[in-house]
Design a protein around this motif. Sequence first.
Motif, PDB file in Angstrom:
ATOM      1  N   LEU A 733       0.530  -1.125  -0.062  1.00 54.77           N
ATOM      2  CA  LEU A 733       0.054   0.078   0.094  1.00 54.77           C
ATOM      3  C   LEU A 733       0.941   1.259   0.013  1.00 54.77           C
ATOM      4  N   ALA A 734       1.934   1.265   0.773  1.00 50.18           N
ATOM      5  CA  ALA A 734       2.799   2.249   0.773  1.00 50.18           C
ATOM      6  C   ALA A 734       3.541   2.564  -0.540  1.00 50.18           C
ATOM      7  N   TYR A 735       3.904   1.281  -1.200  1.00 50.00           N
ATOM      8  CA  TYR A 735       4.473   1.590  -2.726  1.00 50.00           C
ATOM      9  C   TYR A 735       3.358   2.292  -3.436  1.00 50.00           C
ATOM     10  N   THR A 736       2.037   1.604  -3.376  1.00 48.94           N
ATOM     11  CA  THR A 736       1.117   2.410  -4.420  1.00 48.94           C
ATOM     12  C   THR A 736       1.034   4.084  -4.025  1.00 48.94           C
ATOM     13  N   GLU A 737       1.031   4.332  -2.861  1.00 46.46           N
ATOM     14  CA  GLU A 737       0.731   5.599  -2.673  1.00 46.46           C
ATOM     15  C   GLU A 737       2.221   6.478  -3.268  1.00 46.46           C
ATOM     16  N   MET A 738       3.155   5.738  -3.078  1.00 45.59           N
ATOM     17  CA  MET A 738       4.412   6.310  -3.662  1.00 45.59           C
ATOM     18  C   MET A 738       4.789   6.404  -5.211  1.00 45.59           C
ATOM     19  N   ALA A 739       3.501   5.796  -5.766  1.00 46.01           N
ATOM     20  CA  ALA A 739       3.573   5.430  -7.235  1.00 46.01           C
ATOM     21  C   ALA A 739       4.776   4.542  -7.863  1.00 46.01           C
ATOM     22  N   ALA A 746       4.451  -6.543  -7.000  1.00 48.20           N
ATOM     23  CA  ALA A 746       5.337  -7.523  -6.578  1.00 48.20           C
ATOM     24  C   ALA A 746       4.880  -8.044  -5.175  1.00 48.20           C
ATOM     25  N   VAL A 747       4.980  -7.066  -4.258  1.00 53.65           N
ATOM     26  CA  VAL A 747       4.529  -7.042  -3.015  1.00 53.65           C
ATOM     27  C   VAL A 747       3.276  -7.780  -2.611  1.00 53.65           C
ATOM     28  N   HIS A 748       2.371  -7.144  -3.417  1.00 49.80           N
ATOM     29  CA  HIS A 748       0.862  -7.650  -3.444  1.00 49.80           C
ATOM     30  C   HIS A 748       0.532  -9.131  -3.702  1.00 49.80           C
ATOM     31  N   GLN A 749       1.438  -9.462  -4.683  1.00 44.87           N
ATOM     32  CA  GLN A 749       1.352 -10.946  -5.475  1.00 44.87           C
ATOM     33  C   GLN A 749       1.879 -11.735  -4.263  1.00 44.87           C
ATOM     34  N   LYS A 750       3.021 -11.586  -3.798  1.00 47.23           N
ATOM     35  CA  LYS A 750       3.594 -12.242  -2.527  1.00 47.23           C
ATOM     36  C   LYS A 750       2.773 -12.267  -1.492  1.00 47.23           C
ATOM     37  N   ALA A 751       1.738 -11.441  -1.178  1.00 48.11           N
ATOM     38  CA  ALA A 751       0.921 -11.544  -0.036  1.00 48.11           C
ATOM     39  C   ALA A 751      -0.319 -12.475  -0.495  1.00 48.11           C
TER      40      ALA A 751
END
Length: 948
Positions: A733-739, A746-751
Amino acid sequence: MSERYSKRNRTGSPLWHKALERYREELEEDDIYQDVIEVESLEDLLNHAKTIESLLPQERTALNSMNRLGPKLKFVDDFSAIIALYFGADAKLTALVWGSIRLMLTLASSAGDTLRDILDMLEELSLTLPRFKTYENTFPMDRALETALLDVYTEVICFYARAIHFFRTHPHVLLRRGAWEEFRADFGRTVRRIKRMASSVEGEADLARMRIDEVKYKEVLELMEGFKKSQIHDDEAIKCHHIPFQLNPRFWGREQALQAIKEALNPEESFGSLKAFALYGMGGVGKTQIALQYANRNREQYNAILWVVADNTISMGQSFRDIARSLGLVSSDEEIKDAVAAILKVKNWLTEARCPWLLIFDNADDLEVLRLVWPGNAHGSVLLTTRDFSATHSPAPAGFHVEPFDDATGSEVLLHLVGLDTKLPLNQENARAITHALGGLPLALNQIGGFISQRKFPLQDFLPLYERHSAKIDSKKTGLSDYEHTLSTVWEMSLSKLSSDPRKLLNVLVFFEPDAINESVLTEGSKLLDEEFEFLHDEMDLGDAEEALLRAALIDKRIEDAVLSIHRLVQAAAIHKLTEGDQSKYFDAVVRMLSWGFPDTWSEDIGHQFQAWTKCEKCLPHVDYLVKQAKRYKIRSQNVQLYGELLLRCSWYLYEREWYDVARNLVDVALETFQDKTTLAFASATDLSGLIDLDMNNPEIALIPFNTALKIRENVLGPDDPLIASSLNSIALAYTEMAEMDKAYAVHQKAIDIRLRTQSDRIGNSYSNMSSLLLRMGKPNEAEEMLKKCPSLKDFTDETFLQTGNPRFSGDMVLLSRIRLRQGCLDDAMRLASKALTFRQKLLGNRLKTCDSLYDVADLLHRQGKVASAVELLTQLVAISETLNEGEGQLARANYKLAILYDQKGMGPESESCKARALKVREKLRPEAKDAPYEEKEFMKLCLWMLW
């Protein structure tokens, strides 16, 4: 317009006849009325203007202004067309407009300067009128819209009538000069009123259009109706005296203080602004009792007397909720749960009320707490009690220093309390000696009066007893001030007479928020304690212990709702009496009791715990107070892990309810409290700290605690646990907000992989978050397919979704609305966004996520041409975000949008004002963006892409 409505108006509405009557009253001269109604259109007026030109002096400015008369009155012509279209049965309705203007111009034409001013006034008045498309022949009319149009029409023609009367009574230029400024002031007031009324007309017009398709706009219409209901109606009839404390029958004296309040706040003397007065002085000196006495003595002077417990944010929020209920500003149990909404509704009520009201802030020792609730724009009276003498400079302009009684007054009070003859010299002598020993403190005199009366104690024998107990206090060397020493001695006498259970109850109560201790917290929470405290969960035994404390005047109890209260100085005395070991013992007992109200949030991946919110709410004020007591008295818990876990439980609840400031404070204390930094509880507190940073739009900062929490969880649980997926989800989520889209994907897929392998019931959470990422990547169709994978959403309709009560699902509905918007399905987007807004406002109240949804719905209304309704929602958004420390990004974005809409409506000054506020807040939040373009995408950066 319906056929039935048309027929009713052909016969002439009584409301419009009242408008004509008011016009004639303002005109004050019936002999010219017939001349006025002969001019029926703008064309007639322009033809007549040609005859006026020949009367003008040769000075060209006035002539040029007359030549531009038609364009100047364009919006008057449009407004008259609406009047003619819907209420045209009586030609006088439009004739009054044009005939009045003709007569004004004729009368003003004797002086060029005056004529230019009148022409400018007519143009400015024209620009303030409601805007309609003249081709809207199918425009739907209802009673609310008719009334709103009537208000504008009446205001316009009555100003014209006053202008005609002005020129008729000041026929010569020299006579006008002295009165002209007052006439211009009248015009200014008229313009301001018409601007407000025009917004109301345009808003009613939007609502009328939306009612044609009521299914599509159901939630928006309900929201708008809710706004209207919170406005003032017949406030002269309102009688609301919200005073949660009973009058003390032992009150005596204080006439000087009461007179000072009366002179400062007298509602019969209107100063056109807020009147405020502060009672200040040390604790126990009787400030609250004076305020209570003033309120009760002046019940007939004020339509509303509203009492706020103001010692902290939580108590103050509860007071405003109770007041909103008492004023009838809320209509449901869900609505009353929202403190911010209650504060806004009450402040609006105070601002709009035309009746005299008194607002009392009691125990306002932290003046900063008052900042967000101070009714600065209202016209009423505010009384505050505080220990802070600076309150007489701000927020109150004046005050009264409440001091202890002198010996003469104090002795009279004491004799009155114990029922002895106040004229008897021996009684006076003994009472003076006791008063002097007690320093004249009202709280001490009240306590001792009860002690003497209950024990039938002779006055002459009291001082030796008092001195023996005072020596005990001295021997403890507690470092008390003189007045604290006096009170401690008084309570030493009362406490020494307590038996076991009452003493234990008192020692427990010293750690509870003192103004409202619900018995259910004691009875339910004590079930987690050992047998030493089992009397607390037995109603009879608890009642016996309470009775002993009530007889000793150490506590109070409201009979109607079984709520206990205790004076803060009694708490202080009882704590000072405890040994360090006993302080820790009772502190830890209260920690266990309050843990009853909050669920475990760290040992498994469980999501929102909204089912427990009712219990959490009962315990919340006491956790906050417990932390303050621990800090104030430097109390050390014997079980720091348990204490840290309580703070963590409470912090999660506050985060879920979006009380970010208090959540941040408590989670910081929890992180400091935990000694073992390797536990799942510490990881959860660290993760929560990051989630608060994320919601505050600080994703880069949030990444640090997110990664720390992930490492702790991996060390404890290994790499394949649902809690690991939860940490990864936060990081993504933090990476998404940072664009940083690739990293987020990649991290979402891992989760997702971990949750699928572990068959976690939180897999839908991962699918939703991945869907949000795909939408931000510009892939709305893929985002929709991902969202459809959520198991919990597969069989949901809009209605079953709303019935779940789970705040997480509101984020899914917001997401789907934004997907539909990207797909070009505006109606679907509106339906979903408005339902999400209704849900968020009902469940969470007026907090940050509600602001986010208000913006979404306002933006969609703007896209659909409902500008007035969009403005109303954005105005509400501004009002809410101004009460939230975390709402500045929303505030800047809303002001930007308002500036755009006002500009489109031709409201230049309002547009520039909103633009200035938007830029000011943006510069504060992002100084590096000072020279960034003034465009929507720059203001969107001040808010999260997705608030879950």
